[in-house]
Design an enzyme around this catalytic site. Sequence first.
Site, PDB file in Angstrom:
ATOM      1  N   THR A  54       0.815  -1.217   0.000  1.00 34.46           N
ATOM      2  CA  THR A  54       0.000   0.000   0.000  1.00 34.46           C
ATOM      3  C   THR A  54       0.854   1.275   0.000  1.00 34.46           C
ATOM      4  OG1 THR A  54      -1.451   1.274   1.480  1.00 34.46           O
ATOM      5  CG2 THR A  54      -0.074  -0.333   2.526  1.00 34.46           C
ATOM      6  N   ASP A  55       0.238   2.374  -0.427  1.00 35.32           N
ATOM      7  CA  ASP A  55       0.910   3.685  -0.350  1.00 35.32           C
ATOM      8  C   ASP A  55       1.061   4.152   1.098  1.00 35.32           C
ATOM      9  OD1 ASP A  55      -1.802   4.180   0.116  1.00 35.32           O
ATOM     10  OD2 ASP A  55      -2.012   5.738  -1.414  1.00 35.32           O
ATOM     11  N   GLU A  56       0.293   3.528   2.015  1.00 31.44           N
ATOM     12  CA  GLU A  56       0.301   4.009   3.404  1.00 31.44           C
ATOM     13  C   GLU A  56       1.653   3.812   4.085  1.00 31.44           C
ATOM     14  OE1 GLU A  56      -3.193   3.375   5.686  1.00 31.44           O
ATOM     15  OE2 GLU A  56      -4.437   3.126   3.909  1.00 31.44           O
ATOM     16  N   TYR A 104      -1.823  -0.514  11.004  1.00 28.69           N
ATOM     17  CA  TYR A 104      -1.958  -1.201   9.703  1.00 28.69           C
ATOM     18  C   TYR A 104      -0.776  -0.868   8.794  1.00 28.69           C
ATOM     19  CZ  TYR A 104      -3.174  -1.679   4.806  1.00 28.69           C
ATOM     20  OH  TYR A 104      -3.114  -1.961   3.472  1.00 28.69           O
ATOM     21  N   LYS A 145       2.245  -3.347   7.260  1.00 31.44           N
ATOM     22  CA  LYS A 145       2.534  -3.534   5.835  1.00 31.44           C
ATOM     23  C   LYS A 145       3.987  -3.125   5.532  1.00 31.44           C
ATOM     24  CE  LYS A 145       0.128  -4.761   2.941  1.00 31.44           C
ATOM     25  NZ  LYS A 145      -0.129  -6.154   2.462  1.00 31.44           N
TER      26      LYS A 145
HETATM   27  P1  TYD Z   1     -10.691   4.050   3.985  1.00 32.89           P
HETATM   28  O1  TYD Z   1     -11.662   3.569   2.945  1.00 32.89           O
HETATM   29  O2  TYD Z   1     -10.818   3.502   5.368  1.00 32.89           O
HETATM   30  O3  TYD Z   1      -9.241   3.819   3.401  1.00 32.89           O
HETATM   31  P2  TYD Z   1      -7.774   4.291   3.976  1.00 32.89           P
HETATM   32  O4  TYD Z   1      -7.873   4.542   5.413  1.00 32.89           O
HETATM   33  O5  TYD Z   1      -6.945   3.113   3.644  1.00 32.89           O
HETATM   34  O6  TYD Z   1      -7.388   5.515   3.188  1.00 32.89           O
HETATM   35  O7  TYD Z   1     -10.818   5.606   4.095  1.00 32.89           O
HETATM   36  C1  TYD Z   1     -10.585   6.462   3.009  1.00 32.89           C
HETATM   37  C2  TYD Z   1     -10.589   7.866   3.539  1.00 32.89           C
HETATM   38  O8  TYD Z   1     -11.918   8.181   4.009  1.00 32.89           O
HETATM   39  C3  TYD Z   1      -9.681   8.078   4.739  1.00 32.89           C
HETATM   40  O9  TYD Z   1      -9.111   9.374   4.640  1.00 32.89           O
HETATM   41  C4  TYD Z   1     -10.606   8.010   5.939  1.00 32.89           C
HETATM   42  C5  TYD Z   1     -11.919   8.537   5.393  1.00 32.89           C
HETATM   43  N1  TYD Z   1     -13.148   7.960   5.984  1.00 32.89           N
HETATM   44  C6  TYD Z   1     -14.179   8.817   6.418  1.00 32.89           C
HETATM   45  O10 TYD Z   1     -14.060  10.064   6.349  1.00 32.89           O
HETATM   46  N2  TYD Z   1     -15.316   8.246   6.936  1.00 32.89           N
HETATM   47  C7  TYD Z   1     -15.482   6.891   7.032  1.00 32.89           C
HETATM   48  O11 TYD Z   1     -16.536   6.424   7.530  1.00 32.89           O
HETATM   49  C8  TYD Z   1     -14.426   6.032   6.566  1.00 32.89           C
HETATM   50  C9  TYD Z   1     -14.545   4.540   6.648  1.00 32.89           C
HETATM   51  C10 TYD Z   1     -13.277   6.623   6.045  1.00 32.89           C
END
Ligand code: TYD
Length: 327
Positions: free
Chosen positions: A110-112, A135, A139
């Site tokens: 992942t990019d994270e 997480y 990774k």
């Molecule tokens: P997510 O789909 O959990 O992916 P990641 O954390 O891997 O980027 O979230 C995408 C983005 O959306 C992240 O910046 C967190 C935000 N988010 C919300 O604002 N509300 C939510 O309910 C969720 C699940 C994520």
Amino acid sequence: MAPKYPDYLFVNIDCLTYAGNLFNLESISDLPNYKFEKVDITDFPALEKCFAENQIDSVIHLAAESHVDRSIIGPAKFIRTNIAGTFYLLELARKTSERDKSFRFLHVSTDEVYGSAESGLQFNEESPFNPNSPYAASKAAADHLARSYYQTYGLNIVITNCTNNFGPYQFPEKLFPLVINNALNNKAIPVYGDGKHERDWLYVDDHCNALDFVFHSGKAGESYNVSSGSLMTNIELVKRICGILDKKLGGGKREKLIQFVTDRPGHDRRYALDSSKIKNELEWDPSNKFETALESTVDWYLKNENWLKSCTSGEYMKYYETMYANR
Ligand code: TYD
């Protein structure tokens, strides 16, 4: 569509945790060169048996606990599956490669791992790792392990780091299907913090295609960033999804359901990847336009409301209530 690699035997190894679902595999489960094995990658003896019985000669490693919010509530599973699980797969690959030097291992990440990117900047494959959630740290550790197996044992490893995926069959804890599910059920749509965090959205078919390119043509020991350049703030994405639902279903503005909630701890402000390496060296390009993929993904969830319902009953609701209880 005819299967792309009819001469390969594909063995899908999955332990079917909360997000796994055999229904997702229905369209391929009858193919003569496809087989499913219910195995946990942290169960080394079971994994070893599965490798031997199926004469596994390559691995595309996508097995992981992947949801950041869950890693904040309970990091232990992430350490076990993402770090120990990767280690067990690498060990088996190492052993098998003693007889079969061509054993190929694609580690999908992942990019994270790079952490948050400053405004205007993109991470490339040389950028240092700076993970901010359990997480992301799990990774990053797995990426380091994979790379070390190339350096130390000469294992035929390639690594990919992708941006946020979207598309059909995504478990509705992730932002994209969560917005659709909540909007369909007239529930509040939680947006973390000010909603101005930026993510780059990669359509799942384009990601799979990139994995195909890297698996078959990537250079051993190298990693490749995979992104589409569809960078936007969370609030923009949420509003776009709401707009598509309004257009398709009528019944007023779903944006009204948006609720700004307390931010996620350690929330990375911005993810942005430079993917010129995979584009220039392997000639990969995302072939789906973001707008088209966005609309067809919304259509898929609308056609598969029963799938959404089956995912969001039982364990999911407990998680959801814990997640949002204090926000
Ligand atoms: P997510 O789909 O959990 O992916 P990641 O954390 O891997 O980027 O979230 C995408 C983005 O959306 C992240 O910046 C967190 C935000 N988010 C919300 O604002 N509300 C939510 O309910 C969720 C699940 C994520």
